[in-house]
Design an enzyme around this catalytic site. Structure first.
Site, PDB file in Angstrom:
ATOM      1  N   ASP A   1      23.375 -54.085  -1.651  1.00  0.00           N
ATOM      2  CA  ASP A   1      23.809 -54.050  -0.303  1.00  0.00           C
ATOM      3  C   ASP A   1      24.830 -55.083   0.328  1.00  0.00           C
ATOM      4  O   ASP A   1      25.335 -54.758   0.982  1.00  0.00           O
ATOM      5  CB  ASP A   1      22.238 -53.809   0.559  1.00  0.00           C
TER       6      ASP A   1
ATOM      7  N   MET B   1      18.463 -54.974  -2.985  1.00  0.00           N
ATOM      8  CA  MET B   1      18.612 -55.591  -4.276  1.00  0.00           C
ATOM      9  C   MET B   1      17.192 -56.076  -4.653  1.00  0.00           C
ATOM     10  O   MET B   1      16.359 -55.986  -4.097  1.00  0.00           O
ATOM     11  CB  MET B   1      19.601 -56.801  -4.322  1.00  0.00           C
ATOM     12  N   HIS B   2      17.173 -56.227  -6.013  1.00  0.00           N
ATOM     13  CA  HIS B   2      16.009 -56.704  -7.112  1.00  0.00           C
ATOM     14  C   HIS B   2      14.823 -55.834  -7.089  1.00  0.00           C
ATOM     15  O   HIS B   2      13.951 -55.870  -8.102  1.00  0.00           O
ATOM     16  CB  HIS B   2      15.463 -58.178  -6.202  1.00  0.00           C
TER      17      HIS B   2
END
Length: 497
Positions: free
Chosen positions: A236, A82-83
């Site tokens: 995830d 993520m991110h």
């Protein structure tokens, strides 16, 4: 020929792909390692095309394996770190390497956002890990790249685009960018405009949405049929929750990978969470989750192995730790090797061994690292309980679930029953389940999880050991306050991080 699906996880250290039947049986699992580049202090980058090449390599291995001789792939879905930020130009080509979730270069951009909007934006703390701060860093430091930016994506979205030629992002990952209005399920473009972010947003879809088929050229290259359906997928952690059966109110997950996560699912936002807890959309429609993060959980164990015990396997390190005592003979470790997310939100703090003496052995150091990781995760559980969450059972996945010793240690520190899955494939399984759901093989998530989620064993907490651990935990919490100024100064005066 029996129909199957693929679950793909774009991790930080590797890409993993599993082949799964409609009943949740994993036929085979393949992974391919990834390289991360650290070009300067606090920088963490990967080439987006490395993710795609690794994904193709894994799929080709699976498709041509004997285990899949009598099966055909009907669908696939993806999870991913993520991110992490990918920016594409108007020809949908990556402009630069991706800036990863654990990159900490954007402190000044965080301070700018905080000055205008406060410490929390859209139910989440303003931290270097989030995507908006990375976008602003590029805008401030790489204007030539910013001018070329046509759309931004997250890792699994880029791989999905390469497979299908379709550009979009789903809600679970989008909620980790600091740019999604969770309540109205749309981009918070008014926030973006305040910082000069406009016209670069991908289309939003649900996690189980059908987004297209694998293109004919890619299908031919991978050895797939021309009608393999692709579904959006998820971040995830959300996929890890689905793949572990954490899909109902107040179920809790402990996941130990490169980072570590404590995640509790919710149908409605119940509390005004602080202390750097995150509030994101689940991949299950109409569900959300609150999450605390330890940045260097499994990464701390990797550091220990690579730099101190390279002659031992991970299993041998954990076995050594088991031979030490509760409290590691008076040794504490704080896993702040990459800074810390929850509860401190501090990119400058660094790890510590406290109490090290000549009588300590490698077994004590190993146990202190494992206990320190688990103490860090317990900080999130402790806070969630103080907020009113009733956490009595925790499903544990990842590296910490591979050892009965570590699972019992989690039970004793968390003071909760720890459940171990019979088959644990982490985010990959959640991605596969989204494909199964998208194909309509089950009417809903509840029916699907009954077939997919099976528990192998439970670990009950020991009240006496929990009380002993709490004495060490109180000291563990004090370490941050005592070392924060010292480690911050060390970063200032050191040439390298």
């Amino acid at each position: 020929m029996q129909d199957i699906v693929l679950g793909i996880d774009i991790g930080t250290s590797a890409v993993k792909v599993i082949a799964v039947t409609k009943y949740g049986n994993v036929l085979q699992s393949v992974h391919a390692p990834l390289q991360t580049r650290h070009v300067a202090n606090g920088y963490s980058e990967q080439n987006p095309d490395d993710w795609f090449e690794a994904t193709c390599h894994c799929i080709q291995q699976l498709v041509h394996s004997e285990a899949l001789n009598h099966y055909q792939v009907k669908g696939l879905s993806l999870s991913g770190q993520m991110h992490s930020l990918v920016i594409l130009d108007d020809e949908n080509q990556p402009i630069r390497d991706a800036i990863l979730w654990n990159d900490t270069r954007s402190t000044s951009q965080c301070n700018l956002i905080k000055a205008q909007l406060g410490e929390y934006v859209l139910d989440n703390p303003v931290l270097e890990g989030f995507t908006l701060t990375k976008l602003l860093w590029i805008k401030d430091n790489e204007p030539e790249h910013w001018l070329k930016t046509n759309v931004f994506l997250l890792p699994k979205d880029y791989v999905r685009f390469k497979l299908t030629s379709k550009l979009n992002m789903e809600y679970s990952d989008a909620s980790s960018t600091l740019l999604l209005d969770n309540q109205h399920k749309c981009w918070a473009k008014e926030i973006g405009r305040q910082f000069g972010v406009d016209h670069i947003y991908p289309e939003l879809v649900t996690s189980d949405a059908f987004v297209g088929y694998v293109t004919k050229d890619i299908a031919r290259q991978l050895g797939l049929n021309h009608d393999v359906a692709v579904f959006a997928g998820g971040g995830d952690n959300a996929c890890g929750a689905l793949g572990s059966g954490v899909v109902y109110e107040n179920q809790t997950l402990c996941s130990i990978g490169t980072s570590g996560v404590i995640l509790t699912s919710e149908s409605d936002k119940q509390y005004d969470y602080k202390h750097n807890m995150h509030y994101f959309n689940h991949v299950v429609n109409d569900m959300s989750y609150v999450m605390g993060v330890t940045l260097a959980a499994g990464d701390s164990l990797t550091w220990l192995k690579n730099h101190m015990l390279p002659h031992l396997s991970y299993e041998q390190i954990v076995t050594q730790a088991e031979s030490s005592t509760l409290g590691s003979h008076g040794l504490l470790f704080t896993p702040y090797l990459s800074g810390e997310r929850t509860p401190h939100g501090d990119a400058s703090i660094r790890g510590s061994f406290i109490g090290l003496k000549t009588s300590h052995h490698s077994s004590d150091i190993a146990r202190a690292v494992i206990e320190g990781i688990t103490f860090s995760l317990y900080e999130s559980i402790n806070y969630l309980r103080h907020m009113g969450n009733n956490i009595e059972h925790v499903i544990s996945i990842g590296g910490g679930a591979k050892s009965d010793f570590w699972l019992q240690l989690q039970a004793d520190i968390f003071n909760a029953k720890i459940k171990k899955l019979k088959y644990e494939e982490g985010p990959c399984m959640g991605a596969a389940m989204l494909a199964v759901l998208g194909l309509g093989w089950y009417p809903d998530v509840a029916h699907m999880t009954k077939h997919f989620i099976k528990y192998e064993h439970s670990f009950e907490p020991d009240a006496q050991r929990h009380e002993q651990y709490m004495a060490y935990f109180e000291l563990y919490q004090a370490v941050y306050q005592q070392t924060q100024a010292i480690t911050s100064k060390l970063l200032e005066i050191s040439d390298v991080d």
